[in-house]
Design a protein around this motif. Structure first.
Motif, PDB file in Angstrom:
ATOM      1  N   GLY A 158       0.833  -1.195   0.000  1.00  0.00           N
ATOM      2  CA  GLY A 158       0.000   0.000   0.000  1.00  0.00           C
ATOM      3  C   GLY A 158       0.865   1.242   0.000  1.00  0.00           C
ATOM      4  N   ARG A 159       0.227   2.379   0.169  1.00  0.00           N
ATOM      5  CA  ARG A 159       0.971   3.640   0.169  1.00  0.00           C
ATOM      6  C   ARG A 159       0.541   4.475   1.365  1.00  0.00           C
ATOM      7  NH1 ARG A 159       4.049   3.688  -4.065  1.00  0.00           N
ATOM      8  NH2 ARG A 159       3.363   2.999  -6.102  1.00  0.00           N
ATOM      9  N   VAL A 161       0.106   6.238   5.123  1.00  0.00           N
ATOM     10  CA  VAL A 161      -0.268   5.824   6.472  1.00  0.00           C
ATOM     11  C   VAL A 161      -1.213   4.619   6.440  1.00  0.00           C
ATOM     12  CG1 VAL A 161      -1.365   6.620   8.609  1.00  0.00           C
ATOM     13  CG2 VAL A 161       0.040   8.190   7.268  1.00  0.00           C
ATOM     14  N   ASP A 162      -2.026   4.499   5.429  1.00  0.00           N
ATOM     15  CA  ASP A 162      -2.973   3.382   5.345  1.00  0.00           C
ATOM     16  C   ASP A 162      -2.270   2.027   5.251  1.00  0.00           C
ATOM     17  OD1 ASP A 162      -5.001   5.234   5.403  1.00  0.00           O
ATOM     18  OD2 ASP A 162      -5.217   5.317   3.212  1.00  0.00           O
ATOM     19  N   ALA A 163      -1.009   1.988   4.791  1.00  0.00           N
ATOM     20  CA  ALA A 163      -0.282   0.736   4.622  1.00  0.00           C
ATOM     21  C   ALA A 163       0.356   0.235   5.926  1.00  0.00           C
ATOM     22  CB  ALA A 163       0.799   0.903   3.564  1.00  0.00           C
ATOM     23  N   PRO A 165      -0.816  -0.560   9.099  1.00  0.00           N
ATOM     24  CA  PRO A 165      -1.390  -1.740   9.762  1.00  0.00           C
ATOM     25  C   PRO A 165      -1.166  -3.033   8.976  1.00  0.00           C
ATOM     26  CG  PRO A 165      -3.005   0.032   9.662  1.00  0.00           C
ATOM     27  CD  PRO A 165      -1.825   0.460   8.859  1.00  0.00           C
TER      28      PRO A 165
END
Length: 178
Positions: A158-159, A161-163, A165
């Protein structure tokens, strides 16, 4: 030639058809040649650049039965004694020994200089003795050499802050590093 131009009196070139494949063979060849010579100081580099070993200087000293001080950054020689300095974390260790002795040097031992044209010309007149030698039997047998397996392809999870977790979960469950 460079050593002769910078002040060495003579040079001996040990020549072999075979490339030594272990430091023990190199040390034995050097020690065999040095046994008949009169010297005070043997100076080696810290380690070989070809196979990154740190053994030849120490092995030569052992074969000749003389003291060895490794990884020196300063050397003072006088009155059949030598004082060598080694850098360690947080300070210096000073070692005093009798001569003849062997020393392995860090790159900070000297500041290299260029030989003058006059010194280079004079060096051509100094003797270089070339001796064909037979290297001793190697004590190392190379059974096989192979490349490491290729690394698996990377994974983009992912890219931004979402990546985070997803990355933490993969590091914990798949890689087992956290």
């Amino acid at each position: 030639m460079k050593a002769l131009a910078l002040g060495a009196d003579k040079a001996i070139h040990l020549k072999s058809d075979k490339i030594p494949d272990d430091p023990g063979s190199t040390a034995k060849a050097l020690a065999s040649e040095l046994k008949g010579l009169d010297f005070d100081v043997l100076l080696f580099g810290k380690k070989g650049v070809d196979d990154d070993n740190q053994q030849v200087g120490q092995m030569v000293a052992e074969l000749l039965g003389i003291p060895c001080v490794t990884q020196i950054v300063k050397l003072e020689v006088s009155d059949r004694k030598a004082v060598a300095h080694r850098e360690v974390e947080g300070g210096l260790i000073t070692v005093e020994t009798t001569l003849p002795a062997t020393f392995t040097a860090e790159k900070d031992l000297t500041v290299p200089r260029y030989a003058s044209l006059r010194e280079l010309v004079a060096a051509r007149k100094k003797p270089v003795v070339v001796k064909d030698i037979q290297l001793p039997q190697s004590s190392i047998e190379i059974v096989s050499i192979q490349n490491p397996p290729p690394r698996p392809a990377g994974k983009i999870v992912g890219r931004g802050v979402d990546a985070v977790p997803i990355l933490v979960k993969l590091l914990h469950e798949e890689a087992k590093v956290i």
